[in-house]
Design a protein around this motif. Structure first.
Motif, short mmCIF file in Angstrom:
data_model
loop_
_atom_site.label_atom_id
_atom_site.label_comp_id
_atom_site.label_asym_id
_atom_site.label_seq_id
_atom_site.Cartn_x
_atom_site.Cartn_y
_atom_site.Cartn_z
N ALA A 99 0.87 -1.18 0.00
CA ALA A 99 0.00 0.00 0.00
C ALA A 99 0.90 1.23 0.00
O ALA A 99 1.81 1.34 0.83
CB ALA A 99 -0.89 0.00 1.24
N THR A 100 0.66 2.13 -0.95
CA THR A 100 1.51 3.32 -1.04
C THR A 100 0.75 4.55 -0.56
O THR A 100 -0.48 4.61 -0.65
CB THR A 100 1.96 3.57 -2.50
N GLY A 101 1.47 5.56 -0.10
CA GLY A 101 0.85 6.82 0.31
C GLY A 101 0.23 7.51 -0.90
O GLY A 101 0.72 7.37 -2.04
N GLY A 102 -0.84 8.27 -0.66
CA GLY A 102 -1.63 8.85 -1.74
C GLY A 102 -0.91 9.77 -2.70
O GLY A 102 -1.35 9.95 -3.83
N GLY A 103 0.22 10.35 -2.29
CA GLY A 103 0.92 11.27 -3.19
C GLY A 103 2.04 10.62 -3.98
O GLY A 103 2.59 11.21 -4.92
N SER A 104 2.39 9.39 -3.62
CA SER A 104 3.63 8.79 -4.17
C SER A 104 3.57 8.53 -5.67
O SER A 104 4.56 8.69 -6.38
CB SER A 104 3.96 7.49 -3.43
N PHE A 105 2.38 8.17 -6.16
CA PHE A 105 2.25 7.81 -7.58
C PHE A 105 2.33 9.05 -8.47
O PHE A 105 2.45 8.94 -9.69
CB PHE A 105 0.91 7.09 -7.78
N MET A 106 2.27 10.24 -7.84
CA MET A 106 2.36 11.48 -8.61
C MET A 106 3.78 11.73 -9.11
O MET A 106 3.99 12.51 -10.03
CB MET A 106 1.91 12.67 -7.75
N ARG A 107 4.75 11.07 -8.50
CA ARG A 107 6.14 11.26 -8.93
C ARG A 107 6.41 10.34 -10.11
O ARG A 107 6.26 9.11 -10.01
CB ARG A 107 7.10 10.96 -7.78
N GLU A 108 6.86 10.94 -11.21
CA GLU A 108 7.04 10.18 -12.46
C GLU A 108 7.97 8.98 -12.29
O GLU A 108 7.70 7.88 -12.76
CB GLU A 108 7.55 11.16 -13.53
N GLU A 109 9.06 9.23 -11.56
CA GLU A 109 10.07 8.20 -11.35
C GLU A 109 9.48 6.98 -10.60
O GLU A 109 9.73 5.82 -10.94
CB GLU A 109 11.17 8.87 -10.51
N THR A 110 8.65 7.28 -9.60
CA THR A 110 8.01 6.21 -8.83
C THR A 110 7.01 5.45 -9.69
O THR A 110 6.93 4.22 -9.67
CB THR A 110 7.34 6.79 -7.56
N ARG A 111 6.28 6.20 -10.51
CA ARG A 111 5.30 5.56 -11.41
C ARG A 111 6.00 4.62 -12.38
O ARG A 111 5.55 3.52 -12.66
CB ARG A 111 4.59 6.65 -12.21
N ARG A 112 7.13 5.09 -12.89
CA ARG A 112 7.88 4.27 -13.86
C ARG A 112 8.38 3.00 -13.17
O ARG A 112 8.26 1.90 -13.70
CB ARG A 112 9.05 5.09 -14.44
N ARG A 113 8.91 3.17 -11.96
CA ARG A 113 9.40 1.98 -11.23
C ARG A 113 8.27 0.99 -10.97
O ARG A 113 8.44 -0.22 -11.13
CB ARG A 113 10.00 2.40 -9.88
N ILE A 114 7.13 1.51 -10.56
CA ILE A 114 5.98 0.64 -10.30
C ILE A 114 5.57 -0.06 -11.59
O ILE A 114 5.30 -1.26 -11.62
CB ILE A 114 4.81 1.43 -9.66
N GLY A 115 5.56 0.71 -12.69
CA GLY A 115 5.19 0.13 -13.99
C GLY A 115 6.14 -0.97 -14.42
O GLY A 115 5.73 -1.99 -14.99
N ASP A 116 7.42 -0.79 -14.13
CA ASP A 116 8.43 -1.77 -14.53
C ASP A 116 8.40 -3.03 -13.68
O ASP A 116 8.69 -4.13 -14.14
CB ASP A 116 9.85 -1.18 -14.39
N LYS A 117 8.10 -2.85 -12.38
CA LYS A 117 8.35 -3.95 -11.45
C LYS A 117 7.13 -4.56 -10.79
O LYS A 117 7.26 -5.54 -10.06
CB LYS A 117 9.28 -3.45 -10.33
N ALA A 118 5.96 -3.95 -11.00
CA ALA A 118 4.80 -4.38 -10.21
C ALA A 118 3.53 -4.37 -11.05
O ALA A 118 3.56 -3.99 -12.22
CB ALA A 118 4.63 -3.42 -9.02
N VAL A 119 2.46 -4.82 -10.46
CA VAL A 119 1.13 -4.66 -11.04
C VAL A 119 0.40 -3.66 -10.14
O VAL A 119 0.34 -3.85 -8.92
CB VAL A 119 0.36 -6.00 -11.08
N SER A 120 -0.10 -2.59 -10.73
CA SER A 120 -0.68 -1.52 -9.91
C SER A 120 -2.20 -1.50 -10.00
O SER A 120 -2.79 -1.79 -11.04
CB SER A 120 -0.12 -0.16 -10.34
#
Ligand code: S3P
Length: 206
Positions: A99-120
């Motif tokens: 579970a991620t904090g509500g603002g974290s996905f707003m950071r492009e770098e974090t979104r990219r990492r999640i996209g590369d490594k996880a299912v969101s």
């Protein structure tokens, strides 16, 4: 062994199929404060027999401070940098539910990492549900404003187009938690295993 556990252990169950398809990828829940990421995440993890991690708790542990203290002492930017580092580390932790904090996905770098490594999965909640869940709590510094409803509406307007980039979207609403978990399982199964067992509340994005 409970009935649920024996069902999970059954080869060919949706849960077993999802686990096999996930491989080392974690499931990452994104969405607004009060959307139910931790509550649903914990139950989803139990259903899949995966470890559950709350990124906010990990940030607090790493900092030795609560989130309101981090905001007060160091400011939001410092919190965001720490949050991005902690999530990057957790994404390398193998299968699990995060579970991620509500603002974290707003950071492009974090979104990219999640996209590369996880299912969101975006747990999508409206203002009414969010306010109902957060109104008596003081642990969300961003909502300590004169008009929290206006703040939530502003954040939703900024964030929803970004949350919509998650792999899957599930409507978080006032129904039993297990029903939302069932919908998450159906959506994951459809997405990862090609089943068409989706309901009207579930939509795949991308
Ligand atoms: C925030 C959400 C909080 C926490 C911090 C900032 C946000 O987490 O990370 O207060 O920007 O939406 P939850 O979404 O778990 O409440």
């Amino acid at each position: 062994m409970s009935e649920t556990t024996s069902q999970i252990a059954t080869a060919g169950s949706p849960e077993a199929d999802i686990l096999a398809a996930l491989g080392a990828r974690p499931i990452v829940l994104v969405g607004m404060m009060g959307a139910g990421k931790s509550t649903i995440g914990r139950r989803l993890a139990a259903r899949l027999r995966l470890p559950f991690t709350d990124a906010d708790t990990e940030i607090e542990t790493a900092a030795g401070m609560t989130i309101p203290e981090i905001f007060e002492v160091h400011g939001e930017q410092h919190f965001r940098d720490g949050e991005a580092r902690v999530i990057a580390r957790l994404l390398d932790g193998g299968p699990g539910v995060l579970a991620t904090g509500g603002g974290s996905f707003m950071r492009e770098e974090t979104r990219r990492r999640i996209g590369d490594k996880a299912v969101s999965i975006w747990l999508k909640a409206d203002t009414e549900i969010i306010m109902k869940r957060v109104k008596r709590r003081t642990d969300r510094p961003l909502l300590q404003t004169e008009d929290p409803v206006a703040t939530v509406n502003r954040l939703l307007a900024e964030r929803e187009p970004v949350y919509a980039k998650a792999d899957l979207t599930i409507a978080s609403r006032d129904v039993p938690h297990d029903r939302i978990v069932d919908e998450v399982i159906a959506a994951l199964h459809a997405r990862l295993c090609g089943s068409d067992a989706v309901t009207s509340q579930v939509s795949g994005v991308q």
